[in-house]
Design a protein around this motif. Structure first.
Motif, PDB file in Angstrom:
ATOM      1  N   ALA A  92       1.818  -6.037   5.287  1.00 32.14           N
ATOM      2  CA  ALA A  92       1.340  -4.648   5.238  1.00 32.14           C
ATOM      3  C   ALA A  92       0.669  -4.262   6.551  1.00 32.14           C
ATOM      4  CB  ALA A  92       0.373  -4.473   4.066  1.00 32.14           C
ATOM      5  N   GLN A  98       5.146  -2.822   1.932  1.00 35.75           N
ATOM      6  CA  GLN A  98       4.016  -2.232   1.215  1.00 35.75           C
ATOM      7  C   GLN A  98       4.162  -2.608  -0.257  1.00 35.75           C
ATOM      8  OE1 GLN A  98       1.486  -0.649   2.736  1.00 35.75           O
ATOM      9  NE2 GLN A  98       2.518  -0.899   4.719  1.00 35.75           N
ATOM     10  N   TYR A 184      -0.828   3.887  -3.969  1.00 34.61           N
ATOM     11  CA  TYR A 184      -0.360   3.117  -2.836  1.00 34.61           C
ATOM     12  C   TYR A 184      -0.568   1.634  -3.143  1.00 34.61           C
ATOM     13  CZ  TYR A 184      -1.217   7.765  -0.923  1.00 34.61           C
ATOM     14  OH  TYR A 184      -1.243   9.121  -0.738  1.00 34.61           O
TER      15      TYR A 184
END
Length: 247
Positions: A92, A98, A184
């Motif tokens: 990341a 991600q 996220y």
């Protein structure tokens, strides 16, 4: 206004309203008419692999083209596989992957003592005319499996992921399932994600890992005991000689 003219005007109004309703209904259906395909492949060899997924999306009556949207795959890894949180953190920071597991991961646990793991993999969407696409990758690792009577290999089967989308504005597709999940990777902020139906080239991904042979149990035990004992005697002898020299 005469009664005849009044009836004609009312009839025209009703016809107009019906036409608007049909158009609006068709428009709403088109808004949720997504066509999604997912191409998946498991790459590399041994205990350390990578899952590569190409997601292509069309449809949605232009709603996706008009809004900023993000894509996510919710992967469910079986007990025989795991992800390394430290590795995902490093990737990341490099901007390569991600992803984040939805629970703590014991990277040292063997397969019999492990449970399935849910992992979210995130990506933006690339636009090419009326086609949106995303390429996602996830490094995975096989756990050590219990030995069998004849040794050989154990097959690990991994099912298809959930394809999820989140846009700046609501999609308003009541026939599609929605989930409250992190916005996220490893985020505490929760957003609403919409699950999209799709077609795929691989309903399951398979990998094989070697397992121990129970018929070699006695031999391996003897060799392990001999090597460990020999190493301990050697270390003690070195320590004794060092102590004698010091004295």
């Amino acid at each position: 206004m005469s009664p005849g003219l009044f009836l004609i005007v009312c009839s025209s109004c009703l016809a107009l309203l019906n036409t608007v309703g049909l158009c609006e209904g068709r428009k709403n259906n088109d808004l949720c008419d997504f066509h999604v395909t997912v191409l998946r492949q498991l790459e590399n060899d041994g205990f350390h692999r990578e899952i590569h997924s190409l997601v292509e999306l069309m449809g949605g009556y232009g709603i996706i083209q008009r809004q900023h949207c993000s894509l996510a795959l919710r992967e469910t890894l079986p007990a025989g596989m795991y992800v390394s949180p430290d590795q995902l953190d490093d990737l990341a920071r490099l901007g390569q992957v991600q992803a984040c597991a939805n629970s703590s991961v014991d990277t040292e646990a063997p397969e019999p003592a492990s449970a399935p793991i849910s992992v979210m993999v995130y990506s933006g969407l690339e636009r090419a005319e009326n086609l949106l696409s995303a390429r996602l990758s996830l490094p995975v690792h096989a756990r050590y499996h219990a030995p069998s009577d004849d040794g050989g290999y154990q097959t690990i089967s991994m099912g298809s992921p959930d394809v999820l989308i989140r846009c700046a504005g609501p999609l308003n597709c009541p026939e599609l399932n929605t989930f409250s999940l992190p916005c996220y990777a490893c985020s505490e902020e929760i957003c609403t994600w919409t699950q999209l139906p799709y077609k795929t080239n691989a309903e399951n991904l398979y990998m094989q890992v070697p397992v121990g042979n129970l018929q070699h149990y006695i031999l391996v035990t003897i060799l392990t005991f001999t090597i460990t004992t020999g190493g301990a005697v050697y270390i003690l002898s070195v320590m004794a000689n060092s102590a004698t020299n010091i004295l």
